[in-house]
Each structure stands twice: as structure tokens, then as C-alpha cells.
Design an enzyme around this catalytic site. Structure first.
Site, PDB file in Angstrom:
ATOM      1  N   PRO A 257      11.270   5.878  -2.665  1.00  0.00           N
ATOM      2  CG  PRO A 257      13.558   5.412  -2.693  1.00  0.00           C
ATOM      3  CD  PRO A 257      12.490   6.094  -3.472  1.00  0.00           C
ATOM      4  CG  ASP A 433      13.166  10.203  -2.464  1.00  0.00           C
ATOM      5  OD1 ASP A 433      13.761   9.110  -2.481  1.00  0.00           O
ATOM      6  OD2 ASP A 433      12.692  10.737  -3.488  1.00  0.00           O
ATOM      7  CG  HIS A 434      16.739   5.663   2.070  1.00  0.00           C
ATOM      8  ND1 HIS A 434      18.046   6.101   2.163  1.00  0.00           N
ATOM      9  CD2 HIS A 434      16.532   4.857   3.151  1.00  0.00           C
ATOM     10  CE1 HIS A 434      18.611   5.576   3.230  1.00  0.00           C
ATOM     11  NE2 HIS A 434      17.723   4.817   3.853  1.00  0.00           N
ATOM     12  NE  ARG A 435      13.865   8.511  -5.554  1.00  0.00           N
ATOM     13  CZ  ARG A 435      12.980   9.007  -6.425  1.00  0.00           C
ATOM     14  NH1 ARG A 435      12.953   8.532  -7.673  1.00  0.00           N
ATOM     15  NH2 ARG A 435      12.133   9.942  -6.070  1.00  0.00           N
TER      16      ARG A 435
END
Length: 463
Positions: A257, A433-435
Site C-alpha cells: 500500500p 509502504d504504509h504497512r
């Protein structure tokens, strides 16, 4: 006695299962030595020179240039001359070694990236077979002598990428003298030959250009093919680096994401510092650029924000955080986008980092990077400013948590010391990466990188 040996595409490492045959360096009838380069192949990561596992004469070329072949595919055959050796001249087996059973297959060589190693299953050093005096006399001398005795011309000294460039531009290497080490023909020699070549009266007309230089005309496999009459389109097979880049970008875009943020920074102090450092005699020869300083700023900011130097391990359900920085540097090349990696960039001083970035960039553009140079990156930087672009949203390199793009440096009005002055500014664009990384953490990391570029003296002089 002459035996025909088949050379197959070896395992080139890094999980690569196929390669594109770019060019044959030898022809049928050529004499080759053990580990002599016979072909140039393009993997999904780099150009690789393929060595021969046998010494002999090329009997047959089985694959056309431009064809994609899987590992283990037969590429060529070599006629290997085995001298007649008397039974009493056979080398004795090493002490304690068991005698081979009758009918047992002879062990094969192990294919490695840079050549062919010892026999499979042998822990001892390779044993040289006893040679007769006649054989030694017939095979003495260098490769040039063997070619001369065979009545074949001695080819020019040239690396495969330069040979391919000469082929595409229609330059006859046999009529050139190289300016490189030991007479090596360089890329500059080829381009110089093109610029100084006489031009026929109609050579500049489109219909006078060769198929190798006209888009849309049929050529060797892997090149654009001519469209049917009445259709205006060019079709180019997707292979090599372009194929790998496309697959990697799709995988990255639809598995991680993406989020992004940007910051515009006054880098006038950094440019002033670079000017000062370039005048330092002790730093002469080091290519200190704004990208070098950005690279150093990233490694420094990661000490405070290690979350951006991490990897999402989906199968294990874990976040892997690295205690080292292998810095990827995106490079646009004629073959596509490559990302060579500066190993342990966080342990390098500014001059060392400048040299490492310059060396990897040059290798990528000349096509001499190895699979190892392109593997193991933990975070990447890319300079889109060289194309006159201010900002963008770069796509993550698969497996990495962040990528930082630097835009073009612009002279524009800017607030400076409570006044408006003409300053040098650039925009930093960060994708993450938003994770792995929260928006606040990404913003703080980007702000710290920008702070170092805005006030570099107090930091860079100490590292």
C-alpha cells in the site's frame, strides 16, 4: 580423438531461471580456451558474459541472438580434441581415493557465475591429464597464435557491449585501432568512428537507413518488427531488464500500500558546501554531487528512523528491520531502469560514498553490473531532476519500505533571513509502504533529510 561437448546455459544465481542471448562473441570454427567468453546474455538484472567450460573449436551455434532461453538449454557445441595417452601415462589416483567403477559416468564441471570450477564431487584440486610432447608443441602459445595457425584473423579487443554498439551502428571493428588499455576498443572509439565516417549523398534519406537504425523495421529477434502496410505502429518484444522491471513494478504497486509525501528545501547551503569541498586538494578526483549529499543524508536520517529501512515478510508475518543500509541508486539505462546497490552505505564517509555511487552508475549505463550489484537493497534513491522534473511519485522497489526521489534544482524567490531572496531549491518526494511506516514517521524522516540539506555543514563535516 575428437569429442563433441554441449554447452548449456548455466545457473547464473539470484533465482534467475532464464536469460536472453544478446550476442555471440565467437563463430563456428573459432578456437576457444577454457573460461573464454563465448556469448553475452542478458538476465532480468544485468548483462553477463558467458564463459566456455571446454577448450576446443566451436562446432555449432544452437540459439539465435535475441531468443529467451531457460537455464539448462543447449547453446552451442564444441569439438574437444583429446590427445591419445598411453595407459602408463595416466595420472595416478590420489592416495586413499577409490578407483572408479567400470562404466561409471565421468564427473562434470560445476558451472559458476565467473567460469567453470572443479569437477563435481571432488574435494581435491583438479588433476592435469598427462600430455604428450607432440600435443604440447601443437597447442603451445597464446590464443592469437592458435588463431594464426588456424588461418583465421585475430579479432579486435573489445567488450561485448561495445561490440554490440558497433554492430548496431554499422562500424567495422576490424578496421579500428583502440585507444584503451592494450589496444582495447572503447565506446568512445566507436562513436568517434561514426561521427568521422563519410556520408553518402542519399544516406540521410529515411529509405537509405539500415534496418538496425530505423524504428519499425524487421531486425534480429528482440528488436522492433515492421508493421503491415497501412498500419502505423511499432511492436517491441518485452524481454530482459524491461520485462523484469514491468513485473516488479506491477507486483510492488498491487502488494504494497503506497503512500507519499513531499518537501521543498532550500539547498543553497549544500551547493555552497559542495563548491568548497571540490576546492579541497585532498578530495580531488571524487565526484561530489548533490545526489551524494542526499545519499549521505538518507543514511544519517535512518539512524533516527529505522522503520524506513525494513522489509515486510508476508509468509512469516514479520517486519524485518535492518541494522545496515544497502542503498539502491536508480539508474536510467538504454536497456531500462536498473537499481545497483551500494553495500553498507551507512559506514562510508562522503568521498567513499561518492566514489561508490559514481562507479555503480557508470557500470549500470555501460552494462557491466553483476547480479550481486543489483541485489540486497534496503532503501532506494532516484534522481528525477536530471530530466528537468520537479516532483513525482516513485514506485517502491519490491521488498523495500521507502524510495526517495530528488527533483530539479531551481533558482527562485525564497524566504531567507526574514527577506525574499533568490535561492536554489529542490523538492524531495518520498514514497513508502504504509504497512511498515506511518505517515507521521515518514514525514519526520523526510523533514530530517531536508534539514540536513538545508544546514549540511554541522553534520557532514563530522562524518
Amino acid at each position: 580423438m575428437t569429442t563433441i561437448e554441449t554447452v548449456t546455459l548455466p545457473d547464473l544465481g539470484e533465482g534467475l531461471t532464464e536469460s536472453d542471448l544478446v550476442e555471440w562473441v565467437v563463430a563456428v570454427g573459432d578456437t576457444v580456451a577454457l573460461n573464454q567468453v563465448v556469448a553475452e546474455v542478458e538476465t532480468a538484472k544485468a548483462l553477463v558474459q558467458l564463459p566456455s567450460p571446454y577448450a576446443g573449436v566451436v562446432a555449432e551455434l544452437l540459439v539465435e541472438p535475441g531468443v529467451t532461453v531457460p537455464v539448462g538449454t543447449a547453446l552451442l557445441t564444441i569439438a574437444v580434441e583429446e590427445p591419445a595417452v598411453a595407459e602408463d601415462a595416466q595420472p595416478a589416483a590420489p592416495e586413499g581415493a577409490a578407483a572408479p567403477e567400470p562404466g561409471a559416468a565421468a564427473p562434470e564441471r560445476t558451472a559458476v557465475l565467473v567460469g567453470y570450477g572443479p569437477l563435481v564431487g571432488s574435494s581435491a584440486r583438479p588433476l592435469r591429464r598427462a600430455r604428450s610432447a607432440q600435443w604440447a608443441a601443437a597447442h603451445a602459445g597464446a590464443q592469437e597464435a592458435r588463431l594464426a595457425l588456424a588461418g583465421r584473423p585475430i579479432g579486435p579487443k573489445v567488450l561485448p557491449p561495445v561490440r554490440k554498439l558497433a554492430h548496431d551502428l554499422g562500424v567495422d571493428l576490424n578496421k579500428m585501432e583502440g585507444s584503451g588499455t592494450d589496444g582495447m576498443i572503447t565506446r568512445e572509439d566507436v562513436l568517434r568512428a561514426v561521427s568521422s565516417a563519410p556520408v553518402a549523398p542519399d544516406a540521410r534519406r529515411p529509405d537509405a537507413l539500415s534496418a538496425a537504425h530505423r524504428p519499425g523495421l524487421a531486425g534480429p529477434a528482440g528488436r522492433p518488427a515492421e508493421s503491415p502496410p497501412g498500419q502505423r505502429e511499432t511492436r517491441t518484444p518485452v524481454a530482459g531488464v524491461r520485462k523484469q522491471t514491468a513485473a516488479a513494478m506491477v507486483a510492488s504497486a498491487f502488494t504494497a500500500p503506497h503512500a507519499s509525501t513531499s518537501l521543498t528545501v532550500d539547498v543553497t547551503p549544500t551547493l555552497e558546501l559542495l563548491t568548497e569541498l571540490r576546492r579541497d586538494p585532498s578530495l580531488e578526483g571524487h565526484r561530489l554531487t548533490i545526489l551524494t549529499v542526499v545519499a549521505k543524508a538518507v543514511t544519517l536520517a535512518l539512524r533516527v528512523h529505522p522503520a524506513l529501512n525494513a522489509h515486510w515478510d508476508e509468509p512469516a508475518g514479520e517486519i524485518v528491520q535492518y541494522d545496515y543500509v544497502h542503498l539502491g541508486v536508480a539508474v536510467a539505462t538504454p536497456r531500462g531502469l536498473l537499481v545497483p546497490t551500494v553495500k553498507d552505505a551507512d559506514r562510508m564517509r562522503l568521498p567513499e560514498l561518492a566514489d561508490a555511487v559514481a562507479a555503480l552508475t557508470e557500470a549500470a549505463r555501460s552494462g557491466t553490473t553483476t547480479p550481486g550489484d543489483l541485489a540486497g537493497g534496503t532503501i532506494t534513491i532516484t534522481n528525477i531532476g536530471v530530466f528537468g522534473v520537479d516532483t513525482g511519485t516513485p514506485i517502491l522497489v519490491p521488498g523495500q519500505a521507502a524510495i526517495l526521489a530528488t527533483g530539479a534544482i531551481r533558482r527562485q524567490p525564497w524566504e531567507f533571513q526574514d527577506q525574499v531572496a533568490l535561492r536554489s531549491v529542490l523538492t524531495l518526494s518520498l514514497s513508502f509502504d504504509h504497512r511498515l511506516v506511518d505517515g507521521a514517521e515518514a514525514a519526520r524522516f523526510l523533514a530530517d533529510v531536508g534539514s540536513i540539506l538545508a544546514r549540511p555543514g554541522s553534520v557532514l563535516r563530522m562524518v
